[in-house]
Scaffold this motif. Structure first.
Motif, PDB file in Angstrom:
ATOM      1  N   ARG A 166       0.828  -1.204   0.000  1.00 34.90           N
ATOM      2  CA  ARG A 166       0.000   0.000   0.000  1.00 34.90           C
ATOM      3  C   ARG A 166       0.865   1.258   0.000  1.00 34.90           C
ATOM      4  NH1 ARG A 166      -3.309  -3.112   3.401  1.00 34.90           N
ATOM      5  NH2 ARG A 166      -2.361  -2.213   5.279  1.00 34.90           N
ATOM      6  N   LYS A 167       1.951   1.233   0.760  1.00 33.46           N
ATOM      7  CA  LYS A 167       2.848   2.395   0.785  1.00 33.46           C
ATOM      8  C   LYS A 167       3.485   2.624  -0.584  1.00 33.46           C
ATOM      9  CE  LYS A 167       3.996   2.077   5.712  1.00 33.46           C
ATOM     10  NZ  LYS A 167       5.063   1.793   6.712  1.00 33.46           N
ATOM     11  N   ILE A 168       3.845   1.523  -1.254  1.00 33.33           N
ATOM     12  CA  ILE A 168       4.406   1.646  -2.596  1.00 33.33           C
ATOM     13  C   ILE A 168       3.387   2.254  -3.547  1.00 33.33           C
ATOM     14  CG2 ILE A 168       5.182   0.321  -4.605  1.00 33.33           C
ATOM     15  CD1 ILE A 168       6.521  -1.608  -2.591  1.00 33.33           C
ATOM     16  N   ALA A 169       2.133   1.774  -3.464  1.00 41.81           N
ATOM     17  CA  ALA A 169       1.082   2.304  -4.329  1.00 41.81           C
ATOM     18  C   ALA A 169       0.805   3.770  -4.014  1.00 41.81           C
ATOM     19  CB  ALA A 169      -0.193   1.484  -4.161  1.00 41.81           C
ATOM     20  N   ILE A 170       0.805   4.123  -2.726  1.00 44.49           N
ATOM     21  CA  ILE A 170       0.571   5.519  -2.333  1.00 44.49           C
ATOM     22  C   ILE A 170       1.695   6.417  -2.844  1.00 44.49           C
ATOM     23  CG2 ILE A 170       0.495   7.094  -0.358  1.00 44.49           C
ATOM     24  CD1 ILE A 170      -0.965   4.821   1.161  1.00 44.49           C
ATOM     25  N   ALA A 171       2.932   5.950  -2.697  1.00 46.57           N
ATOM     26  CA  ALA A 171       4.074   6.751  -3.152  1.00 46.57           C
ATOM     27  C   ALA A 171       4.014   6.972  -4.661  1.00 46.57           C
ATOM     28  CB  ALA A 171       5.376   6.067  -2.768  1.00 46.57           C
ATOM     29  N   ALA A 172       3.722   5.906  -5.419  1.00 50.41           N
ATOM     30  CA  ALA A 172       3.634   6.038  -6.866  1.00 50.41           C
ATOM     31  C   ALA A 172       2.467   6.941  -7.255  1.00 50.41           C
ATOM     32  CB  ALA A 172       3.475   4.660  -7.512  1.00 50.41           C
ATOM     33  N   ALA A 173       1.342   6.803  -6.532  1.00 50.81           N
ATOM     34  CA  ALA A 173       0.186   7.650  -6.818  1.00 50.81           C
ATOM     35  C   ALA A 173       0.505   9.111  -6.539  1.00 50.81           C
ATOM     36  CB  ALA A 173      -1.008   7.200  -5.988  1.00 50.81           C
ATOM     37  N   ALA A 174       1.220   9.380  -5.454  1.00 52.10           N
ATOM     38  CA  ALA A 174       1.599  10.755  -5.129  1.00 52.10           C
ATOM     39  C   ALA A 174       2.489  11.346  -6.215  1.00 52.10           C
ATOM     40  CB  ALA A 174       2.302  10.799  -3.773  1.00 52.10           C
TER      41      ALA A 174
END
Length: 464
Positions: free
Chosen positions: A15-23
């Protein structure tokens, strides 16, 4: 036989990876969206010609090309995670610098380096997500990057709209520096991908990362499959992509990447306030508000693609989106040819722009990231994405530089007639050549190209 895994879910690290990429996607979208409104004020303050205004967008895309070309080697050499850290630093530094310049030459230089940063992110972020996601939800997570990008574009228009009264274009351009610093703090705490660790011979780190990012996976089996995929490749250099069996895949992604942009989406993203002005709309409420409505529709369409990509498959979404683009180009040609533009603007013209943008983001805009991350085996994946996005950006630069002169020269009917022909060609190209990769592990997709662009009868669709 190992037991069937539980339904795929994303771990805390995933989830953190997805959030970082989304940001990163939001920041990227903001940085390409905010220039549309800022151009209205930069031109007046600096007394710029049409060519100088075009250069502000074109130089950014030129930087994109440079960044995309080096991204594959960079991501392979230092890793996906460290490349993302560099992207966040670049966004923060060059966005802030955009608000401090005093002349167009300095602005062009700063925006070129911001463009290099964007080019890196276009390649690395989707690969970072794709290599960290379970196959069953990989498409949706990669498409989420496009959702984030469209969200960023929408925010760029809304910020421009809110600052239009003051005309503060410097603040419009610099505002993305703060979220860039915040995402940097998240990125520096994340691991790299299991595939990259294995490519570098760091097996224990690969094992630990795989267990963290996909808690439902059979770690030993997944590592064995990735090992086999890497071992089956030789070289991992860009010239290998132009030889059998991957030359067909390379041709496919290069043409697809070019078609994504040459069909005209960024003519609307960069210049929609000017297009609406040509339609007869006046006032910042219309010139910046209507593009915001268009991007909101694009965001809704992209979210729809997130929920559909791993259910309907890649091809139906892509073909549906391109088909709607063709229809909207016909509508725009009718609007301009009929001379129905008036002082109050053209409702049908606005509708045509909205449909075109939403259709693009449902199809092309969402799926380009998926195909860029899925079409090549591990050693060639980052470089394959780099090639695809380079073709995409070359077309983007052509559109950015020549759209306004073409509109002035041949008018709206002829311009959208060109986009109609290109969109129709794109539909035929995708219909004949685009593979359906829904639910297939990354390591199995290479067999499609090795088998003459056909799936073998026994090719797996996922983990048993």
């Amino acid at each position: 036989m190992s037991p069937s895994p539980a339904p795929p879910r994303t771990s805390a690290v995933g989830r953190k990876i997805a959030i970082a990429a989304a940001a990163i996607g939001v920041i990227y979208g903001y940085d390409i969206g905010n220039i549309a409104g800022a151009l209205l004020f930069i031109g007046d303050e600096m007394d710029l010609s049409t060519a100088e205004l075009s250069s502000i967008t074109t130089v950014l895309v030129a930087g994109n090309i440079v960044g995309a070309l080096v991204a594959g080697k960079l991501a392979g050499a230092i890793g996906r995670q460290k490349s993302m850290v560099l992207v966040a630093i670049g966004y923060a530094v060059f966005a802030a610098a955009s608000g401090l310049v005093s002349d167009v030459v300095s602005l062009d230089i700063v925006r070129f380096f911001l463009g290099v940063t964007i080019g890196l992110s276009l390649v690395v972020a989707p690969v970072f997500v794709a290599e960290s996601a379970p196959a069953a939800i990989r498409g949706a997570l990669v498409v989420c990057y496009q959702v984030a990008t469209v969200t960023g574009i929408l925010l760029g228009y809304l910020v421009d709209w809110s600052l239009a009264g003051s005309g503060n274009w410097r603040l419009m351009l610099a505002m993305s520096a703060l979220p860039s610093v915040l995402v940097l703090l998240l990125l520096i705490r994340l691991p790299d991908t299991a595939r990259w660790y294995l490519m570098k011979g760091r097996r224990e780190e690969a094992r630990a990362t795989l267990a963290l990012t996909d808690p439902t996976v059979d770690v030993d089996r997944e590592l064995a499959e990735i090992d086999a995929d890497i071992a089956s490749q030789r070289g991992g250099v860009i010239r290998e992509m132009f030889r059998k069996p991957y030359s067909t895949a390379t041709a496919f992604v290069l043409i697809l990447g070019f078609l994504v942009q040459i069909t005209g989406i960024n003519a609307i993203t960069y210049y929609s306030p000017m297009i609406f002005q040509d339609m007869g709309f006046t006032g910042y409420g219309a010139l910046l508000g209507l593009p915001s409505v268009v991007q909101l529709a694009a965001l809704i369409a992209t979210i729809g693609a997130v929920f559909a990509v791993d259910r309907m498959g890649r091809r139906p979404i892509l073909l549906g989106g391109i088909g709607a683009m063709v229809a909207s180009c016909v509508l725009m040609m009718i609007v301009f040819a009929s001379g129905s533009l008036s002082e109050d603007g053209s409702l049908w013209g606005f509708l045509g722009i909205l449909i075109f943008t939403a259709a693009f983001n449902f199809g092309f805009g969402s799926l380009v990231w998926v195909y860029a991350s899925e079409s090549f085996p591990a050693r060639l994946r980052a470089q394959g994405a780099s090639l695809m996005l380079s073709a995409d950006l070359v077309a983007n630069m052509i559109v950015a530089q020549f759209f306004l002169p073409v509109m002035d020269g041949i008018g709206g009917t002829g311009t959208f007639g060109i986009f109609l022909a290109l969109s129709a060609f794109a539909f035929v190209f995708v219909f004949r050549l685009a593979p359906e990769t829904k639910g297939r592990p990354l390591e199995s997709i290479r067999h499609y190209w090795e088998n003459g662009a056909q799936w073998t009868k026994k090719e797996p669709h996922g983990h048993a």
